[in-house]
Design a protein around this motif. Sequence first.
Motif, short mmCIF file in Angstrom:
data_model
loop_
_atom_site.label_atom_id
_atom_site.label_comp_id
_atom_site.label_asym_id
_atom_site.label_seq_id
_atom_site.Cartn_x
_atom_site.Cartn_y
_atom_site.Cartn_z
N SER A 155 38.97 38.38 36.06
CA SER A 155 38.89 39.39 37.12
C SER A 155 37.53 39.32 37.80
CB SER A 155 39.10 40.79 36.54
OG SER A 155 38.06 41.12 35.64
N GLN A 182 37.83 43.54 44.89
CA GLN A 182 38.16 43.72 43.49
C GLN A 182 39.52 43.09 43.22
OE1 GLN A 182 38.58 47.86 42.39
NE2 GLN A 182 38.13 47.42 40.26
N SER A 183 39.56 42.16 42.28
CA SER A 183 40.82 41.47 41.98
C SER A 183 41.83 42.42 41.36
CB SER A 183 40.57 40.28 41.06
OG SER A 183 40.12 40.71 39.79
N THR A 184 43.10 42.15 41.66
CA THR A 184 44.20 42.86 41.00
C THR A 184 45.05 41.87 40.21
OG1 THR A 184 45.53 42.69 43.02
CG2 THR A 184 44.29 44.74 42.68
N ARG A 185 44.92 40.58 40.55
CA ARG A 185 45.68 39.55 39.86
C ARG A 185 45.05 38.18 40.14
NH1 ARG A 185 52.00 38.22 41.16
NH2 ARG A 185 52.37 36.90 39.38
#
Length: 179
Positions: A65, A103-106
Amino acid sequence: MGKTMLLLIAAVICNNVLQAQSLKPVEAESKVGFVIKNMGVDVDGSFQGLKGMIHVNTADWSKSSFDVTVDVNTVNTNIQRRDNHLKQADFFDAAQYPEIRIQSTRILPKQGNIYYAEAMLTMHGISKAIKFDFIAKPADGGYLFTANFSLNRLDYKIGRSSITMADKVTVMLSVLAKK
């Protein structure tokens, strides 16, 4: 049998710990840039103040992440007057929204050192889901992450519709992250 199982569990945990790393961006060796057409000419710009965390799990990239920000007040297009205007309320509104955050989610592996990211990009108080590919290469005791993606500035209410300035902005990331 019990000792063997305990050693096996310990080996698996150690292996996962070694393959999972928490890294911080190294601003001096990173670049967050953008390009937009203005009056038919490409205008390059960049941001500084890169902060955040990048968690890399080489055993399972889906457990990796990132959550990083840049300081809007550092916008630099090499023309001070334009930079000052970009910080005003009709563009980035740096006084009210001092950071751009991604911000990463996947994260998923694609092929070799190419990965796919889904993330939330927040700027000017607006958060939108984005998707892009990135490259992650081991470098200098950490990782170098590179990516290019496009977005529509009007989706984030950055400026207004204009016949002289394009709506599409290309973002270029080159981020070195280390422990």
